[in-house]
Design an enzyme around this catalytic site. Structure first.
Site, short mmCIF file in Angstrom:
data_model
loop_
_atom_site.label_atom_id
_atom_site.label_comp_id
_atom_site.label_asym_id
_atom_site.label_seq_id
_atom_site.Cartn_x
_atom_site.Cartn_y
_atom_site.Cartn_z
N ALA A 40 0.83 -1.20 0.00
CA ALA A 40 0.00 0.00 0.00
C ALA A 40 0.87 1.25 0.00
O ALA A 40 0.53 2.27 -0.63
CB ALA A 40 -0.91 -0.01 1.22
N ASP A 268 17.06 47.47 17.57
CA ASP A 268 17.71 47.84 18.82
C ASP A 268 18.56 46.69 19.36
O ASP A 268 18.38 45.53 18.98
CB ASP A 268 16.66 48.22 19.87
CG ASP A 268 16.02 49.57 19.58
OD1 ASP A 268 16.59 50.33 18.79
OD2 ASP A 268 14.95 49.85 20.16
N LYS A 290 19.76 51.25 21.22
CA LYS A 290 19.27 52.18 22.21
C LYS A 290 19.22 51.44 23.54
O LYS A 290 18.33 50.63 23.78
CB LYS A 290 17.88 52.71 21.85
CG LYS A 290 17.77 53.43 20.52
CD LYS A 290 18.52 54.73 20.48
CE LYS A 290 17.93 55.75 21.42
NZ LYS A 290 18.72 57.02 21.40
N GLY A 322 10.00 45.00 22.98
CA GLY A 322 8.74 45.23 23.66
C GLY A 322 7.69 45.81 22.74
O GLY A 322 7.51 45.35 21.61
N ASP A 323 7.00 46.84 23.22
CA ASP A 323 5.98 47.53 22.42
C ASP A 323 6.52 48.91 22.05
O ASP A 323 7.03 49.63 22.91
CB ASP A 323 4.69 47.68 23.22
CG ASP A 323 3.60 48.34 22.41
OD1 ASP A 323 2.77 47.62 21.84
OD2 ASP A 323 3.58 49.58 22.34
N VAL A 326 5.44 51.95 24.27
CA VAL A 326 5.68 51.96 25.72
C VAL A 326 7.17 52.18 25.96
O VAL A 326 7.98 51.26 25.80
CB VAL A 326 5.20 50.64 26.37
CG1 VAL A 326 5.47 50.67 27.88
CG2 VAL A 326 3.72 50.42 26.12
N THR A 351 4.61 44.05 25.66
CA THR A 351 5.51 44.84 26.49
C THR A 351 5.99 44.02 27.69
O THR A 351 5.37 43.03 28.08
CB THR A 351 4.82 46.14 26.95
OG1 THR A 351 5.80 47.00 27.53
CG2 THR A 351 3.71 45.86 27.94
N MET A 405 13.61 50.08 33.08
CA MET A 405 14.93 50.74 33.10
C MET A 405 15.23 51.38 34.45
O MET A 405 15.75 52.49 34.54
CB MET A 405 15.00 51.79 31.98
CG MET A 405 14.82 51.22 30.60
SD MET A 405 14.65 52.48 29.31
CE MET A 405 12.97 53.06 29.60
#
Length: 486
Positions: A40, A268, A290, A322-323, A326, A351, A405
């Protein structure tokens, strides 16, 4: 504190990793293929070869019921011819490829040797050591065909991957791909190579995944016209894309599409390699780092670079950890681009505060603990703790406080909160490299926070959380037991 500035630096695309096998797509239309076997499984291989347009000669002295049924039904393309006899050395003449399905190892080796002597590539079913090529799982949206290989190690895994891809691809994609073939010459004749054509095909692809009905000729002509009008030197655009906290699985589908359509990616320092791996390989990558308290590209230089590239007609993806909206300086970039008349759009990302909640399995706004959520930055333009934070609200006990931060300012943060009445025993947490394999955490109380952040890996991005929602599980269980007792 003055931070040294650096210039944007072009980054090499990641080197392609080792491939167990090279995936290729073999044109079998009108070519002869030979298959030896009764089972088969051999019948399925014969049908597969014929579906690709091959004229398949099947050598089976005792064909299975499945083989007889497939031959009787006929092929969608190509042809199936059953020869009820064993294979022999002369069957390979003018064959493009050969497939053998044998239980006996020695017969499989003999079949391969005979095929190779005739210059024919060969596959022996379930015997990879005597194969020149392997079959994989297939997703068929022809002319879109997706092949999946596990190098013979885990066929069931390959089938599982196929099922998941099947769910993502609408059946109507086959019609859209056929439509693409039909209009290809028209598109090539009217649109210039490069950004114009890619802009059209991106719009076409988005439509294919959104709409089940195929676009008519009028809609296609309108899309071509729009691509022509946008194809000049001023036809570029910028998309600010949230890369999330690091785990590539947290990217949105829209973010992946933006990365796949980019001409240039400005990213970044904190963007992970796993996220960049999802970008279009031909896209130019430039690091425009950054990072707080580190040598960074000046924001003005980044703005100028984005505008210059967009004016060249390129799709620029500004990829931010992240976002973008924000603490990502998106406002400054959007303002500069809009003033320059350059189209700009935003794709949100996860975020870090959301990644913190995910990692801890805690609700940041649990109604027993907090009625509001404060996201604040611990890093002002001058590199110090901002003096505009509402410390009274932050210390009230009614809000969950998440500080971005803020590791370098942990002492000043504790002093401000204590001054406004927050107790030193208030639960606190600091997490480094959220959602990444190297994720690390410290948990304790507010007064111990300055010392706690020093226990985390140096140089890692750190997020601080303060509030009763961060009480340890044992403390939470004890508090609940106390409340029930009284």
């Amino acid at each position: 504190m003055k931070i040294a500035s650096r210039k944007p630096a072009e980054a090499m695309p990641p080197r392609m990793g080792a491939l167990a096998k090279l995936p290729v797509f073999f044109d079998l239309a009108g070519k002869r293929a030979v298959l030896a076997g009764n089972s088969a499984g051999a019948a399925w291989k014969a049908e597969l070869l014929a579906a690709a347009g091959a004229d398949v000669a099947i050598y089976a002295s005792e064909p299975s019921e499945e083989m007889l049924a497939i031959v009787a039904r006929g092929a969608e393309a190509g042809s199936l011819t059953l020869l009820e006899r064993p294979w022999s050395l002369d069957i390979f003449t003018h064959a493009a490829l050969a497939v053998g399905d044998f239980e006996d190892e020695a017969e499989a080796k003999a079949f391969r040797c005979a095929a190779r002597a005739s210059g024919v590539i060969v596959n022996t079913v379930d015997k990879p050591e005597t194969c020149d090529f392997l079959f994989g799982s297939i997703v068929n949206r022809s002319p879109v065909v997706i092949g999946i290989s596990t190098d013979g190690a885990a066929p069931i895994l390959g089938q599982g991957i196929r099922r998941r891809i099947e769910m993502l691809l609408p059946p109507s994609l086959a019609d859209w791909a056929g439509r693409a073939q039909a209009i290809r010459q028209r598109v090539m004749g009217r649109l210039k190579p490069g950004p114009e054509r890619r802009r059209f095909w991106e719009a076409f692809t988005d439509l294919a995944f959104r709409d089940k009905a195929r676009a008519d000729d009028a809609a296609i002509d309108a899309m071509i016209g729009e691509s022509c009008l946008a194809g000049g030197a001023t036809g570029g655009r910028v998309t600010l894309v949230g890369a999330g906290p690091g785990d590539a699985d947290l990217l949105t589908i829209k973010a992946v599409r933006a990365l796949q359509s980019a001409d240039v990616i400005l990213f970044d320092d904190l963007v992970s390699d796993a996220v960049l791996e999802l970008a279009r390989r031909e896209a130019k990558r430039m690091m425009v780092g950054k990072r707080g308290a580190r040598e960074s590209c000046a924001q003005g230089d980044i703005n100028t670079l984005m505008m210059g590239l967009a004016r060249q007609g390129k799709h620029v993806v500004r990829l931010k950890s992240g976002d973008p909206m924000v603490f990502g300086r998106a406002g400054e970039e959007i303002e500069a681009l809009e003033k320059a008349g350059i189209p700009v759009s935003v794709v949100p990302g996860i975020t870090s505060a959301q990644a913190l909640a995910m990692s801890l399995n805690r609700s940041l706004t649990h109604r027993d603990h907090a009625q509001s959520l404060m996201l604040v930055t611990g890093h002002s333009r001058q590199g110090e703790l901002p003096d505009t934070i509402d410390w009274a609200l932050a210390a009230s006990g009614r809000a969950t406080l998440v500080i971005y931060m803020g590791a370098r300012q942990a002492g000043a943060i504790v002093a401000a909160l204590r001054q406004h009445g927050m107790g030193g025993a208030t639960p606190a947490i600091a997490m480094a490299s959220l959602s990444r394999p190297e994720e690390a955490r410290w948990e304790g109380c507010l007064d111990a926070l300055p010392q706690g952040v020093t226990t985390l890996p140096a140089g890692a991005p750190i997020l601080i959380g303060i509030g009763s929602v961060f009480a340890s599980r044992n403390e939470a269980i004890a508090a609940e037991a106390f409340r029930q007792a009284v």
